[in-house]
Design a protein around this motif. Structure first.
Motif, PDB file in Angstrom:
ATOM      1  N   LYS A  91       1.985   6.381  -0.968  1.00 25.06           N
ATOM      2  CA  LYS A  91       2.496   5.602   0.524  1.00 25.06           C
ATOM      3  C   LYS A  91       1.610   6.338   1.500  1.00 25.06           C
ATOM      4  O   LYS A  91       1.242   5.737   2.453  1.00 25.06           O
ATOM      5  N   LYS A  92       1.913   7.501   1.536  1.00 20.81           N
ATOM      6  CA  LYS A  92       1.127   8.738   2.399  1.00 20.81           C
ATOM      7  C   LYS A  92      -0.247   8.329   2.464  1.00 20.81           C
ATOM      8  O   LYS A  92      -1.060   8.243   3.523  1.00 20.81           O
ATOM      9  N   LEU A  93      -0.862   8.244   1.386  1.00 24.15           N
ATOM     10  CA  LEU A  93      -2.235   7.824   1.301  1.00 24.15           C
ATOM     11  C   LEU A  93      -2.835   6.606   1.858  1.00 24.15           C
ATOM     12  O   LEU A  93      -3.781   6.577   2.657  1.00 24.15           O
ATOM     13  N   HIS A  94      -1.853   5.616   1.705  1.00 26.84           N
ATOM     14  CA  HIS A  94      -2.125   4.359   2.420  1.00 26.84           C
ATOM     15  C   HIS A  94      -1.996   4.664   3.902  1.00 26.84           C
ATOM     16  O   HIS A  94      -2.743   4.075   4.552  1.00 26.84           O
ATOM     17  N   GLN A  95      -1.135   5.136   4.454  1.00 26.88           N
ATOM     18  CA  GLN A  95      -0.838   5.469   5.894  1.00 26.88           C
ATOM     19  C   GLN A  95      -2.203   6.212   6.312  1.00 26.88           C
ATOM     20  O   GLN A  95      -2.844   5.881   7.341  1.00 26.88           O
ATOM     21  N   ARG A  96      -2.804   6.985   5.539  1.00 29.68           N
ATOM     22  CA  ARG A  96      -3.989   7.832   5.878  1.00 29.68           C
ATOM     23  C   ARG A  96      -5.294   7.019   5.747  1.00 29.68           C
ATOM     24  O   ARG A  96      -6.036   6.886   6.797  1.00 29.68           O
ATOM     25  N   VAL A  97      -5.493   6.467   4.771  1.00 29.95           N
ATOM     26  CA  VAL A  97      -6.915   5.577   4.472  1.00 29.95           C
ATOM     27  C   VAL A  97      -6.925   4.190   5.022  1.00 29.95           C
ATOM     28  O   VAL A  97      -7.742   3.462   5.336  1.00 29.95           O
ATOM     29  N   GLY A  98      -5.515   3.437   4.959  1.00 30.91           N
ATOM     30  CA  GLY A  98      -5.511   2.109   5.749  1.00 30.91           C
ATOM     31  C   GLY A  98      -6.132   1.063   4.711  1.00 30.91           C
ATOM     32  O   GLY A  98      -6.152   0.038   5.397  1.00 30.91           O
ATOM     33  N   ASN A  99      -6.522   1.470   3.624  1.00 29.88           N
ATOM     34  CA  ASN A  99      -7.192   0.138   2.931  1.00 29.88           C
ATOM     35  C   ASN A  99      -5.995  -0.639   2.453  1.00 29.88           C
ATOM     36  O   ASN A  99      -4.954  -0.250   2.209  1.00 29.88           O
ATOM     37  N   THR A 100      -6.569  -1.899   2.233  1.00 28.79           N
ATOM     38  CA  THR A 100      -5.427  -2.992   1.741  1.00 28.79           C
ATOM     39  C   THR A 100      -5.190  -2.514   0.209  1.00 28.79           C
ATOM     40  O   THR A 100      -6.141  -2.118  -0.478  1.00 28.79           O
ATOM     41  N   ILE A 101      -3.944  -2.559  -0.122  1.00 28.54           N
ATOM     42  CA  ILE A 101      -3.484  -2.201  -1.371  1.00 28.54           C
ATOM     43  C   ILE A 101      -2.671  -3.300  -2.013  1.00 28.54           C
ATOM     44  O   ILE A 101      -1.604  -3.991  -1.307  1.00 28.54           O
ATOM     45  N   ILE A 102      -2.830  -3.631  -3.163  1.00 32.12           N
ATOM     46  CA  ILE A 102      -2.008  -4.721  -3.863  1.00 32.12           C
ATOM     47  C   ILE A 102      -1.667  -4.083  -5.120  1.00 32.12           C
ATOM     48  O   ILE A 102      -2.318  -3.414  -5.911  1.00 32.12           O
ATOM     49  N   PHE A 103      -0.094  -3.727  -5.158  1.00 26.69           N
ATOM     50  CA  PHE A 103       0.288  -2.814  -6.181  1.00 26.69           C
ATOM     51  C   PHE A 103       1.266  -3.668  -7.086  1.00 26.69           C
ATOM     52  O   PHE A 103       2.126  -4.368  -6.566  1.00 26.69           O
ATOM     53  N   VAL A 104       1.283  -3.587  -8.415  1.00 25.52           N
ATOM     54  CA  VAL A 104       1.986  -4.435  -9.245  1.00 25.52           C
ATOM     55  C   VAL A 104       2.751  -3.445 -10.011  1.00 25.52           C
ATOM     56  O   VAL A 104       2.588  -2.325 -10.243  1.00 25.52           O
TER      57      VAL A 104
END
Ligand SMILES: Nc1ncnc2c1ncn2[C@@H]1O[C@H](COP(=O)(O)OP(=O)(O)OP(=O)(O)O)[C@@H](O)[C@H]1O
Ligand SMILES: [Mg+2]
Lengths: 352, 292
Positions: free
Chosen positions: A177-190
């Motif tokens: 989650k932190k990584l997402h906040q940092r890099v900001g790429n679209t994520i699709i997570f199953v």
């Protein structure tokens, strides 16, 4: 970075239909979690987005492009697999750098990129190790690193945490989650774990048997579940469901004083299912709905789960952790009207 | 030292732990006896070969393993005979090329049959398998006719072509590629490798033990091959080592000591091949990159 859109995706394996028309739009930079029970078509959807699998019909759009006929490598995506799939015969550095093999970059740039990813994932000291010298969590981090290194428009994760133990899973959840906040790429997570879905997602997509049941923020799917399936799937312990009847703005439950419900769309008197989450059903309170006998207590520390038999049906409620009732006590249970959900008895759809 | 002293009794105690006596039944003895005689049977010819290579002809038919008058004359004779080198090189070239070819093509076909779904896949697989059921002897005449009409007699290619790919190797590799999880391949596909690169950089390193086993089989098989090279070659300079060695016998009399010497020298490359590849066989590497 890019948005992703699925338009009426249908997938057949032989004669069995696995996806029944999936429509979904994922905004640029959004963290979307696909969740649902085993076999509902989450992985299939993800694989179709990645290009590893072709759809029987329907379109996949990444950014502005329709990518139906593009190879995975042309789609600007990266994928992390459930069992990591990092190559055992390569060092961590080579594993992470693997996705750059075909990139048009100078060797120095590639090394710098791998080093940067390793730093973000705090794996710098591990770069020269082989996968069999890593713990499960570290391996998963390598797999994530390999996905990150190309800085793809979209990250696809297929149950990346399900092989980790509970503690590590919680930790990695937060890291991703932190990584997402940092890099900001679209994520699709199953995932099939609703807690993972709730904690990580910007929006959750709940699937069942190849159909989307609801798309919404964690708050929406929790507080306004679209149907009985979603209501039961999200939240633990499961929502209490009671049989009732709606008539003239009142809901009648067996053996309970009727309570008001201003559901406007109901015209005639009809049977309904009433759902209320254990979190919202409290022991005591000002406006008691019904009373019952305490069967079992499950202390959780800050609160206690109370299993209460009301008119022969067992419901779960919450009491304080400090002063719970005792087994055998007769207790009254209360919930506020906004936490009571009405569902159509036959279709299971939410009545609004 | 005090610490050492205090530890000592513990280790003594450990050493004194008596293993439970192994129950020895007659069955056990019989098993050992069988294994032992099997071992002797297998080692005897080799021991005899080695010992004969150090003997003069007069002593040859004595079964004593230690020659009464040991000599290295046989070796100097064989090694000074230029033909030996020629045959050695022929055998080496043929065995090496066939081995490389098998390792590459058997695994390429095996990989394709294992990891791709395409119409006719089962048919191809069964066709390959069914050739395993035909004994080599039955194929020699068709091979010969084929070589003759293509002008392949008396050439390296003529000796090699039947063995450049084997159904057995293909089958072996297909079965081993089943152990390579699809996730590895899909991950590489997403990382942008083409199918040939995936096969080479991802799948092949994961089946190294199988490749090593295959390499040993193929190398040994071709190194010791006799019937087909004998039939397809007339020109002495194209003989492989096993064929060449038999010509030591046709001149005036059978010169067994020279044949044995040549055979002893011929085992050296097989030993080297085995030593190089066997360590790969022991290590199974596939699982380490998956969940642990
Ligand atoms: N290659 C295939 N051939 C035939 N059926 C398949 C294939 N792959 C998946 N299916 C079927 O498609 C359905 C959806 O599978 P999918 O893998 O998408 O489920 P999932 O939601 O990811 O489940 P899980 O949580 O168990 O991973 C399942 O019923 C499965 O049996
Ligand atoms: Mg799945």
């Amino acid at each position: 970075m890019a948005s992703v859109a699925l338009q009426n995706l249908v997938k057949f394996y032989g004669k069995t239909q696995v996806l029944h028309g999936i429509d979904l739009t994922v905004a640029d930079g959004e963290f979307i979690v696909l969740v649902g029970p085993s076999g509902c078509g989450k992985s299939t959807s993800l694989r179709i987005i990645s290009g590893l699998e072709g759809a029987t019909s329907g379109d996949v759009m990444i950014g502005e492009r329709v990518v139906n006929n593009l190879e995975p490598k042309e789609r600007d995506i990266a994928m992390v697999f459930q069992n990591y799939a990092i190559y055992p015969h390569m060092s961590v550095r080579r594993n992470i750098g693997f996705g750059l093999r075909t990139a048009k970059m100078s060797k120095a740039d590639k090394t710098a990129r791998v080093d940067e990813v390793a730093r973000i994932l705090s794996m710098t000291e591990l770069l020269d190790r082989k996968p069999d010298q890593l713990s499960g969590g570290q391996r998963q981090r390598v797999a994530i690193g390999r996905a990150m290194v190309r800085d793809p428009a979209v990250f696809l994760f297929d149950e990346p945490l399900s092989n980790l133990d509970a503690q590590l899973r919680t930790q990695m959840r937060l890291e991703i989650k932190k990584l997402h906040q940092r890099v900001g790429n679209t994520i699709i997570f199953v995932t099939h774990d609703q807690v993972e879905a709730m904690t990580m997602a910007d929006r959750i997509v709940i699937m069942k048997e190849g159909r989307i049941q609801q798309v919404g923020t964690p708050q929406e799917v929790f507080h306004l579940p679209a149907n009985l399936f979603v209501a039961r799937f999200i939240g633990a312990p499961e929502m209490n469901i009671l049989k009732g009847h709606w008539r003239d703005g009142l809901v009648f439950l067996d053996g309970v004083a009727p309570f008001k419900s201003d559901v406007s769309s109901l015209l005639k008197s009809q049977p309904v299912l009433v759902g209320v989450r254990p979190d919202h059903l409290t022991v005591g309170g000002e406006s008691p709905l019904f009373a019952g006998t305490v069967n079992v207590l499950e202390p959780l520390g800050s609160e206690t789960l109370v299993y209460v038999t009301v008119n022969g049906t067992e419901v779960i409620a919450k009491a304080s952790g400090r002063a719970p009732p005792a087994v055998g006590d007769v207790v009254s249970l209360s919930a506020s009207a906004e936490d009571m959900h009405l569902f159509d008895e036959t279709s299971g759809q939410r009545i609004t | 030292m005090a610490a050492g002293q205090s530890i000592k009794p513990v280790s003594d105690a450990l050493l004194e732990v008596k293993r439970p006596p192994v129950p020895r039944s007659y069955g056990q003895y019989i098993r050992w006896l069988l294994l032992f005689s099997g071992g002797v049977l297998m080692v005897m010819p080799i021991a005899y070969m080695l010992s004969a290579s150090f003997k003069y002809p007069f002593e040859l038919y004595n079964l004593n393993l230690i020659p009464e008058e040991p000599t290295i004359e046989n070796y100097t004779y064989v090694l000074e005979d230029g033909r030996f080198y020629q045959w050695f090189i022929n055998s080496m070239v043929i065995a090496v090329i066939t081995t490389i070819s098998n390792v590459l093509f058997d695994s390429l076909v095996g990989y394709t049959l294992c990891k791709f779904r395409f119409p006719g896949r089962m048919f191809v697989f069964i066709a390959i398998l069914s050739t395993l059921m035909i004994p080599t002897e039955m194929l020699i005449i068709p091979w010969y006719l084929m070589s003759k009409s293509f002008g392949w007699l008396d050439s390296y290619w003529g000796i090699m072509f039947p063995g450049l790919m084997t159904a057995f190797g293909t089958f072996l590799m297909k079965q081993f590629f089943e152990t390579v999880p699809d996730d590895f391949i899909e991950a590489a596909r997403i990382d942008g490798l083409n199918e040939l690169q995936i096969w080479w950089t991802v799948a092949m390193p994961l089946v190294k033990p199988a490749l090593a086993a295959l390499a040993i089989f193929v190398f040994l098989g071709n190194w010791t091959a006799f019937i087909w090279p004998l039939i397809v070659t007339n020109d002495q300079s194209l003989y492989t080592l096993p064929i060449g060695l038999t010509t030591f016998s046709v001149e005036q009399q059978v010169e067994w000591e020279l044949i044995m010497t040549g055979a002893a020298l011929a085992t050296i490359p097989t030993l080297i091949v085995f030593l190089i590849f066997q360590r790969y066989i022991i290590r199974g590497v596939v699982m380490a990159g998956l969940k642990g």
